[in-house]
Design a protein around this motif. Structure first.
Motif, mmCIF file in Angstrom:
data_model
loop_
_atom_site.group_PDB
_atom_site.id
_atom_site.type_symbol
_atom_site.label_atom_id
_atom_site.label_comp_id
_atom_site.label_asym_id
_atom_site.label_seq_id
_atom_site.Cartn_x
_atom_site.Cartn_y
_atom_site.Cartn_z
ATOM 1 N N ALA A 30 -11.707 -9.857 -19.015
ATOM 2 C CA ALA A 30 -12.396 -9.535 -20.152
ATOM 3 C C ALA A 30 -12.508 -10.791 -20.826
ATOM 4 O O ALA A 30 -13.170 -11.351 -21.446
ATOM 5 N N ASN A 31 -11.049 -11.434 -20.788
ATOM 6 C CA ASN A 31 -10.992 -12.606 -21.703
ATOM 7 C C ASN A 31 -9.617 -13.242 -20.962
ATOM 8 O O ASN A 31 -9.223 -12.409 -19.924
ATOM 9 N N ALA A 32 -8.891 -14.270 -21.363
ATOM 10 C CA ALA A 32 -7.756 -14.717 -21.024
ATOM 11 C C ALA A 32 -6.684 -13.877 -21.063
ATOM 12 O O ALA A 32 -5.572 -13.978 -20.377
ATOM 13 N N ASN A 33 -6.675 -12.694 -21.916
ATOM 14 C CA ASN A 33 -5.449 -12.136 -22.182
ATOM 15 C C ASN A 33 -5.683 -10.552 -21.692
ATOM 16 O O ASN A 33 -4.570 -9.893 -21.782
ATOM 17 N N ALA A 34 -7.026 -10.120 -21.080
ATOM 18 C CA ALA A 34 -7.276 -8.856 -20.571
ATOM 19 C C ALA A 34 -7.633 -8.787 -19.335
ATOM 20 O O ALA A 34 -8.790 -9.326 -19.248
ATOM 21 N N HIS A 35 -7.241 -8.093 -18.403
ATOM 22 C CA HIS A 35 -7.662 -8.000 -17.136
ATOM 23 C C HIS A 35 -7.598 -6.702 -16.518
ATOM 24 O O HIS A 35 -6.756 -5.951 -16.842
ATOM 25 N N PHE A 36 -8.535 -6.243 -15.572
ATOM 26 C CA PHE A 36 -8.793 -4.813 -15.353
ATOM 27 C C PHE A 36 -8.958 -5.003 -13.915
ATOM 28 O O PHE A 36 -9.616 -5.799 -13.270
ATOM 29 N N GLY A 37 -8.672 -3.847 -13.221
ATOM 30 C CA GLY A 37 -8.916 -3.633 -11.701
ATOM 31 C C GLY A 37 -8.930 -2.282 -11.185
ATOM 32 O O GLY A 37 -8.888 -1.152 -11.885
ATOM 33 N N ALA A 38 -9.634 -2.075 -10.268
ATOM 34 C CA ALA A 38 -10.001 -0.663 -9.669
ATOM 35 C C ALA A 38 -9.963 -1.058 -8.085
ATOM 36 O O ALA A 38 -10.320 -2.076 -7.366
ATOM 37 N N VAL A 39 -9.288 0.006 -7.401
ATOM 38 C CA VAL A 39 -9.552 0.031 -5.723
ATOM 39 C C VAL A 39 -9.660 1.419 -5.275
ATOM 40 O O VAL A 39 -9.216 2.360 -5.834
ATOM 41 N N ILE A 40 -10.585 1.376 -4.169
ATOM 42 C CA ILE A 40 -10.605 2.504 -3.378
ATOM 43 C C ILE A 40 -10.092 2.309 -1.988
ATOM 44 O O ILE A 40 -10.338 1.255 -1.290
ATOM 45 N N LYS A 41 -8.978 3.038 -1.449
ATOM 46 C CA LYS A 41 -8.403 3.097 -0.269
ATOM 47 C C LYS A 41 -9.061 4.250 0.520
ATOM 48 O O LYS A 41 -9.251 5.478 0.204
ATOM 49 N N PHE A 42 -9.654 3.760 1.634
ATOM 50 C CA PHE A 42 -10.451 4.712 2.435
ATOM 51 C C PHE A 42 -9.442 5.550 3.209
ATOM 52 O O PHE A 42 -8.329 5.271 3.203
ATOM 53 N N PRO A 43 -9.807 6.625 3.836
ATOM 54 C CA PRO A 43 -8.774 7.520 4.433
ATOM 55 C C PRO A 43 -8.179 6.703 5.569
ATOM 56 O O PRO A 43 -8.538 6.095 6.182
ATOM 57 N N THR A 44 -6.887 7.185 5.805
ATOM 58 C CA THR A 44 -5.956 6.616 6.532
ATOM 59 C C THR A 44 -5.806 7.455 7.705
ATOM 60 O O THR A 44 -5.352 8.596 7.717
ATOM 61 N N SER A 45 -5.989 6.885 9.101
ATOM 62 C CA SER A 45 -5.660 7.762 10.370
ATOM 63 C C SER A 45 -4.407 7.146 10.651
ATOM 64 O O SER A 45 -4.286 6.145 11.290
ATOM 65 N N LEU A 46 -3.410 8.134 11.029
ATOM 66 C CA LEU A 46 -2.148 7.657 11.625
ATOM 67 C C LEU A 46 -1.999 8.634 12.912
ATOM 68 O O LEU A 46 -2.153 9.914 12.919
ATOM 69 N N THR A 47 -1.687 7.979 14.014
ATOM 70 C CA THR A 47 -1.240 8.519 15.391
ATOM 71 C C THR A 47 0.188 8.730 15.482
ATOM 72 O O THR A 47 0.573 7.318 15.376
ATOM 73 N N VAL A 48 1.003 9.460 15.797
ATOM 74 C CA VAL A 48 2.452 9.420 16.000
ATOM 75 C C VAL A 48 2.500 9.896 17.604
ATOM 76 O O VAL A 48 2.385 11.163 17.919
ATOM 77 N N GLU A 49 3.129 8.987 18.536
ATOM 78 C CA GLU A 49 3.472 9.614 19.720
ATOM 79 C C GLU A 49 4.981 9.770 19.848
ATOM 80 O O GLU A 49 5.512 8.794 19.475
ATOM 81 N N GLN A 50 5.496 10.834 20.030
ATOM 82 C CA GLN A 50 6.867 11.385 20.115
ATOM 83 C C GLN A 50 7.472 11.623 21.750
ATOM 84 O O GLN A 50 6.923 12.369 22.326
#
Length: 195
Positions: free
Chosen positions: A139-159
């Protein structure tokens, strides 16, 4: 038999490494980045004995054992960021997950009439993928903003346990986050929230 109560674990390990490569452009900004982050450590050692020094001697009536756990989960990321206006930047990254967890259990017992020893080991291998999209606004030198979207995470576990093998999958849902930074003279105030 367990012949020593000493167990060592080196906690001096690399936890992250990254690099950003700016790309010369006529206007705005463009950059590419790569990173490796250890997001979970499984390293742990535990020992027990029913009388002091039993592990060292390994003789006489007693019981003792322990657990060893070693490994970690890493995420390897490659991404890019571009300035889409004078105050706004857009970024995207692809995240690949990889790692392992090797767990072992041991227990020895000596009684008047017998000696028993138990050993058990389990190893998990992790793999997976996800992606993120982020937006930053100054917005200016003193104010900063952010947003993030993390998509679904697919994890496979081989045991793997002895001769038994199994595989299962985790699916972590979308996540959304917003954050802000305010600079007041020499003071920085930051905060974020994720859902």
């Amino acid at each position: 038999a367990v012949t020593s109560n000493q167990a060592q674990l080196n906690n001096t390990r690399l936890s992250s490494i990254w690099a950003v490569f700016p790309v010369p452009v006529e206007q705005g900004g463009l950059a590419f980045g790569i990173a490796a982050n250890r997001i979970k450590s499984f390293d742990r050692i535990f020992r027990f004995e029913d009388q002091p020094g039993w592990f060292e001697s390994g003789t006489g009536i007693g019981i003792g054992g322990g657990e060893d756990d070693i490994g970690g989960l890493w995420v390897y990321s490659i991404g890019s960021g571009i300035e889409i206006s004078r105050r706004t930047s857009l970024g995207i990254s692809l995240d690949l997950y990889d790692g392992y967890d090797k767990y072992s259990y041991l227990e020895d017992e000596i009684t008047d009439s017998s000696f028993t020893s138990e050993r058990w080991e389990l190893k998990d291998n992790y793999s997976g993928y996800s992606a993120k999209v982020g937006l930053a606004y100054s917005a200016n030198a003193n104010a900063h903003f952010g947003a993030v979207i993390k998509f679904p995470t697919s994890l496979t576990v081989e045991q793997q346990e002895s001769v038994h093998y199994g595989e299962y999958k985790y699916k972590l849902p979308f996540s959304f986050g917003v954050g802000a930074l305010f600079a007041i003279r020499d003071l920085l105030i930051t905060g974020d929230i994720n859902y």
